[in-house]
Design a protein around this motif. Structure first.
Motif, PDB file in Angstrom:
ATOM      1  N   TYR A 328       0.836  -1.197   0.000  1.00  0.00           N
ATOM      2  CA  TYR A 328       0.000   0.000   0.000  1.00  0.00           C
ATOM      3  C   TYR A 328       0.871   1.246   0.000  1.00  0.00           C
ATOM      4  O   TYR A 328       1.847   1.336   0.745  1.00  0.00           O
ATOM      5  N   TRP A 329       0.493   2.229  -0.860  1.00  0.00           N
ATOM      6  CA  TRP A 329       1.190   3.513  -0.932  1.00  0.00           C
ATOM      7  C   TRP A 329       0.254   4.572  -0.353  1.00  0.00           C
ATOM      8  O   TRP A 329      -0.681   5.020  -1.028  1.00  0.00           O
ATOM      9  N   PRO A 330       0.456   4.987   0.906  1.00  0.00           N
ATOM     10  CA  PRO A 330      -0.518   5.854   1.581  1.00  0.00           C
ATOM     11  C   PRO A 330      -0.790   7.177   0.871  1.00  0.00           C
ATOM     12  O   PRO A 330      -1.943   7.630   0.800  1.00  0.00           O
ATOM     13  N   GLU A 331       0.244   7.831   0.355  1.00  0.00           N
ATOM     14  CA  GLU A 331       0.070   9.160  -0.231  1.00  0.00           C
ATOM     15  C   GLU A 331      -0.796   9.155  -1.493  1.00  0.00           C
ATOM     16  O   GLU A 331      -1.395  10.166  -1.849  1.00  0.00           O
ATOM     17  N   THR A 332      -0.849   8.045  -2.192  1.00  0.00           N
ATOM     18  CA  THR A 332      -1.644   7.960  -3.416  1.00  0.00           C
ATOM     19  C   THR A 332      -2.886   7.094  -3.260  1.00  0.00           C
ATOM     20  O   THR A 332      -3.718   7.038  -4.171  1.00  0.00           O
ATOM     21  N   ASP A 333      -3.028   6.425  -2.120  1.00  0.00           N
ATOM     22  CA  ASP A 333      -4.138   5.507  -1.848  1.00  0.00           C
ATOM     23  C   ASP A 333      -4.201   4.387  -2.887  1.00  0.00           C
ATOM     24  O   ASP A 333      -5.273   3.907  -3.230  1.00  0.00           O
ATOM     25  N   LEU A 334      -3.033   3.965  -3.366  1.00  0.00           N
ATOM     26  CA  LEU A 334      -2.967   2.882  -4.333  1.00  0.00           C
ATOM     27  C   LEU A 334      -2.372   1.628  -3.705  1.00  0.00           C
ATOM     28  O   LEU A 334      -1.465   1.706  -2.866  1.00  0.00           O
ATOM     29  N   LEU A 335      -2.879   0.483  -4.130  1.00  0.00           N
ATOM     30  CA  LEU A 335      -2.305  -0.813  -3.810  1.00  0.00           C
ATOM     31  C   LEU A 335      -1.550  -1.298  -5.043  1.00  0.00           C
ATOM     32  O   LEU A 335      -2.117  -1.388  -6.141  1.00  0.00           O
ATOM     33  N   TRP A 336      -0.269  -1.597  -4.877  1.00  0.00           N
ATOM     34  CA  TRP A 336       0.564  -2.058  -5.989  1.00  0.00           C
ATOM     35  C   TRP A 336       0.791  -3.558  -5.873  1.00  0.00           C
ATOM     36  O   TRP A 336       1.010  -4.095  -4.781  1.00  0.00           O
TER      37      TRP A 336
END
Length: 358
Positions: A328-336
């Motif tokens: 999870y990338w908190p600043e973009t709210d994306l799950l990679w």
């Protein structure tokens, strides 16, 4: 899961459920000696900055509407150069980010294992430049005063970048830890086998897995960092079929060092979050108590599961075939995540908020 009813209370965590990790001594002498040998030939330590300044391959962007055809949950996708996309020797597995490290760029790191006995490696991807480079993972050696290394042979199903440390999952062995500032460039004149890699990253120490009698040893199939706890927790999970254990557990970290917390006996013990019965789990990310889990179905599209252990909602046809680890990338709210099958390899992102509503 009935979305009209409040979710059930999460199961009570089980502390000290019969498995633990013990940290080994650090390979300081071996790493220092290796660095000195490589420096004599014009190489040596370059750190993560040296690698990011010498990215030799280019990621290819996958344009809309193709990302939706990669899976119902996919919002963004990039892919490797053709030689890596179709490689039958190396298979991508783990994924992590440079979030809250000293690196000022947006960087993904992925792990790979070799089917040809060449060990395992990591790839650092600069998302803005869409460039990357492979770095071979090695175990440093010092035999009769002569420094060297051998390839790290691990499945590398998960990877976590936390501060200066890079943790690499090693299934039943536990996991292995490197420091990213110890990346080294290996000149050809050094006479060391790198299987085509110009850079290596030596293992600094290991966390060895053990279990009590009658308890199945925890398999470190994948791992992630839960930043929504204070301090962050290292969350691990097990890939398994219907006859194997499929546990999810977390290790608290020490707020001072970022490494695993230990008891007075120097041992790290996890908390069992659940034995939820999901088969073929490949990766997880945890945000504010909610688990996001990938699972694979051979050459068919992968699934995404959202919820808590024992109470998951499933989205089918969510990812490309062969989804692996998750971060999870908190600043973009994306799950990679990333997919492993040759010819069907993408590094892809999913909107977490959209998954919560699916």
């Amino acid at each position: 899961m009935d979305q009209t009813a409040p979710p059930p209370d999460p199961p009570e965590p089980v502390e000290g459920f019969g498995v633990h990790l013990t940290r080994t001594e650090e390979n300081v002498a071996e790493i220092d000696a290796l660095g000195a040998r490589l420096q004599e030939h014009g190489g040596g330590r370059v750190g993560i900055s040296g690698v990011l300044g010498d990215l030799d391959r280019r990621m290819r962007r996958t344009f809309l509407p193709w990302p939706r055809l990669l899976g119902r949950a996919v919002d963004r996708a990039i892919t490797w150069e053709r030689r890596d996309r179709r490689d039958l020797r190396w298979y991508p597995q783990g994924i992590s980010t440079s979030v809250r490290t000293e690196v000022e760029r947006d960087v993904l790191v992925t792990s790979w294992y070799s089917k040809k006995d060449e060990g395992s490696r990591v790839s650092f991807i600069d998302l803005a430049a869409r460039r990357y480079r492979h770095v071979l993972l090695v175990e440093p050696t010092l035999v009769d005063g002569v420094p060297g290394f051998k390839p790290l042979k691990a499945h590398a199903g998960g990877v976590v970048w936390h501060g200066p440390y890079l943790h690499v999952a090693a299934t039943g062995r536990g996991f292995l830890t490197c420091r990213v500032d110890e990346v080294m460039r290996v000149p050809g004149a050094a006479g060391l086998a790198t299987y085509g890699h110009d850079y290596v990253l030596p293992v600094r120490f290991a966390y060895r897995a053990a279990n009590e009698e009658g308890v199945t040893r925890l398999r470190f199939s994948f791992m992630t960092l839960d930043r929504s706890t204070e301090p962050p927790s290292l969350v691990v999970g097990e890939y398994g079929n219907s006859k194997q254990t499929r546990r999810l557990a977390r290790f608290p970290t020490d707020p001072g060092t970022g490494l695993l917390s230990t008891g007075e006996d120097g041992v790290s013990r996890p908390i069992l979050d659940g034995e939820d019965g999901l088969t073929r789990m490949q990766g997880t990310a945890v945000v504010d108590g909610t688990y996001f889990v990938t699972s694979s179905h051979g050459t068919s599209y992968g699934s995404m599961h959202v919820g808590r252990p024992g109470d998951f909602r499933t989205t089918k046809w969510a990812t490309p075939p062969g989804p692996e680890d998750l971060v999870y990338w908190p600043e973009t709210d994306l799950l990679w995540s990333l997919s492993e099958h040759p010819g069907w390899r993408w590094v892809f992102a999913m909107d977490r908020s959209r998954l919560l509503k699916t």
